[in-house]
Design a protein around this motif. Sequence first.
Motif, PDB file in Angstrom:
ATOM      1  N   TRP A   6      30.338  10.039 115.612  1.00  0.00           N
ATOM      2  CA  TRP A   6      30.442   9.914 114.153  1.00  0.00           C
ATOM      3  C   TRP A   6      29.073   9.768 113.495  1.00  0.00           C
ATOM      4  O   TRP A   6      28.901  10.146 112.337  1.00  0.00           O
ATOM      5  N   LEU A   9      27.514  12.872 111.915  1.00  0.00           N
ATOM      6  CA  LEU A   9      27.870  13.291 110.560  1.00  0.00           C
ATOM      7  C   LEU A   9      26.786  12.882 109.570  1.00  0.00           C
ATOM      8  O   LEU A   9      26.505  13.608 108.613  1.00  0.00           O
ATOM      9  N   GLU A  43      28.456  20.460 116.432  1.00  0.00           N
ATOM     10  CA  GLU A  43      29.075  21.779 116.328  1.00  0.00           C
ATOM     11  C   GLU A  43      29.948  22.059 117.545  1.00  0.00           C
ATOM     12  O   GLU A  43      31.049  22.603 117.409  1.00  0.00           O
ATOM     13  N   LEU A  46      33.188  20.027 117.257  1.00  0.00           N
ATOM     14  CA  LEU A  46      34.102  20.531 116.232  1.00  0.00           C
ATOM     15  C   LEU A  46      34.513  21.985 116.469  1.00  0.00           C
ATOM     16  O   LEU A  46      35.458  22.468 115.854  1.00  0.00           O
ATOM     17  N   LEU A  50      28.098  24.527 111.735  1.00  0.00           N
ATOM     18  CA  LEU A  50      28.034  23.714 110.521  1.00  0.00           C
ATOM     19  C   LEU A  50      26.854  24.071 109.628  1.00  0.00           C
ATOM     20  O   LEU A  50      26.923  23.897 108.411  1.00  0.00           O
ATOM     21  N   GLY A  64      30.675  23.606 107.190  1.00  0.00           N
ATOM     22  CA  GLY A  64      29.766  22.466 107.086  1.00  0.00           C
ATOM     23  C   GLY A  64      29.837  21.813 105.725  1.00  0.00           C
ATOM     24  O   GLY A  64      29.842  20.576 105.601  1.00  0.00           O
ATOM     25  N   ASP A  66      32.410  21.843 103.733  1.00  0.00           N
ATOM     26  CA  ASP A  66      33.696  21.156 103.666  1.00  0.00           C
ATOM     27  C   ASP A  66      33.644  19.807 104.379  1.00  0.00           C
ATOM     28  O   ASP A  66      34.208  18.820 103.898  1.00  0.00           O
ATOM     29  N   ILE A  67      32.966  19.753 105.512  1.00  0.00           N
ATOM     30  CA  ILE A  67      32.851  18.506 106.271  1.00  0.00           C
ATOM     31  C   ILE A  67      32.068  17.461 105.464  1.00  0.00           C
ATOM     32  O   ILE A  67      32.439  16.294 105.409  1.00  0.00           O
TER      33      ILE A  67
END
Length: 68
Positions: A6, A9, A43, A46, A50, A64, A66-67
């Motif tokens: 996490w 991100l 990447e 997921l 991204l 990317g 959207d994330i």
Amino acid sequence: MKHMNWNDLRVLALVVQEGTLRGAAKRLGTSAATLSRRLDDLEAALGQKLVERFQGGCVPTAFGADII
């Protein structure tokens, strides 16, 4: 799907915000190579790209964005 870190991100958000791996690395106090590896890992986890990496900087893909 691989295990996602996490914290990666945050890396993604900073790279997009700064527009370069170098700029994001400076803010995080690490190297651009480290951030590149972390983006690669995210990447892979997921299963989608991204960020498009260009000589002049980084641009998020639609996924990317959207994330973020």
